[in-house]
Design a protein around this motif. Structure first.
Motif, PDB file in Angstrom:
ATOM      1  N   THR A  80     -50.242 -54.684  23.789  1.00 24.85           N
ATOM      2  CA  THR A  80     -50.071 -55.186  25.140  1.00 24.85           C
ATOM      3  C   THR A  80     -48.878 -54.450  25.732  1.00 24.85           C
ATOM      4  N   GLU A 102     -54.284 -52.165  18.679  1.00 28.74           N
ATOM      5  CA  GLU A 102     -54.283 -52.913  19.938  1.00 28.74           C
ATOM      6  C   GLU A 102     -52.879 -53.332  20.333  1.00 28.74           C
ATOM      7  N   CYS A 115     -57.970 -48.532  27.923  1.00 23.00           N
ATOM      8  CA  CYS A 115     -56.900 -49.337  28.489  1.00 23.00           C
ATOM      9  C   CYS A 115     -57.519 -50.256  29.532  1.00 23.00           C
ATOM     10  N   SER A 116     -56.992 -51.459  29.641  1.00 26.81           N
ATOM     11  CA  SER A 116     -57.549 -52.409  30.606  1.00 26.81           C
ATOM     12  C   SER A 116     -57.281 -52.001  32.054  1.00 26.81           C
ATOM     13  N   SER A 159     -49.633 -55.887  33.613  1.00 28.77           N
ATOM     14  CA  SER A 159     -49.685 -55.662  32.169  1.00 28.77           C
ATOM     15  C   SER A 159     -51.056 -55.092  31.826  1.00 28.77           C
ATOM     16  N   LYS A 199     -53.801 -53.944  28.309  1.00 25.25           N
ATOM     17  CA  LYS A 199     -54.094 -53.920  26.889  1.00 25.25           C
ATOM     18  C   LYS A 199     -54.618 -52.533  26.545  1.00 25.25           C
ATOM     19  N   ASN A 234     -46.884 -55.468  20.231  1.00 21.89           N
ATOM     20  CA  ASN A 234     -48.049 -55.554  19.344  1.00 21.89           C
ATOM     21  C   ASN A 234     -48.172 -57.009  18.900  1.00 21.89           C
ATOM     22  N   TYR A 250     -49.740 -46.482  30.432  1.00 26.88           N
ATOM     23  CA  TYR A 250     -49.737 -47.542  29.426  1.00 26.88           C
ATOM     24  C   TYR A 250     -50.052 -46.974  28.035  1.00 26.88           C
TER      25      TYR A 250
END
Length: 147
Positions: free
Chosen positions: A70, A68, A87-88, A77, A79, A61, A101
């Motif tokens: 990471t 939010e 989620c990215s 990876s 976010k 964090n 994630y």
């Protein structure tokens, strides 16, 4: 192959297919109804696979926000934003079901209550009750009428 259309009338083939689909729907409905899971069986399996993958990830964090995070993996990876349920990696956004994630973040956030909290984050469409309601009424294929 169909050799003679008189031997295999098209109407009979369509009606046979409609009956077979009806059997499949009834069987699937019974399987879901008798299961002891919160989600439909395939969603439970995917959830368990994502949980296993999530245990291998590191959550950070960075900005101190409560929503939010990471998440670092072996080769990638991502976010994660819990409040927007995104989620990215795009999996959570597309199917509305927590990816590995997101589950790693939920594990960090909820600790001992993780196993029960994860059921609050997927879309309601994956719930067993939603499936049963959607298919509550039998689906009948209209038999074709022979000419």
């Amino acid at each position: 192959m169909l050799r003679d259309e008189k031997e295999y009338p098209l109407v009979a083939i369509f009606n046979s297919n409609a009956d077979r689909f009806g059997e499949i729907f009834r069987k699937r409905y019974t399987e879901v109804d008798n299961s002891k899971t919160t989600f439909v069986l395939i969603a439970e399996m995917i959830l368990r696979e994502n949980i296993t993958e999530g245990y291998k990830l590191y959550v950070n964090n960075i900005n101190g926000s409560t929503d939010e995070f990471t998440v670092l993996g072996y080769d990638r990876s991502a976010k994660v934003n819990l409040s927007s349920r995104s989620c990215s990696c795009s999996k959570y956004d597309l199917v509305k079901f927590p990816c590995a994630y997101a589950l790693a973040v939920l594990h960090l956030e909820h600790g001992d209550e993780y196993e029960t909290s994860i059921y609050n984050y997927p879309s309601q469409i994956y719930l067993k009750e939603s499936y049963l309601l959607a298919y509550l009424e039998p689906i009948y294929a209209e038999p074709l009428k022979s000419e």
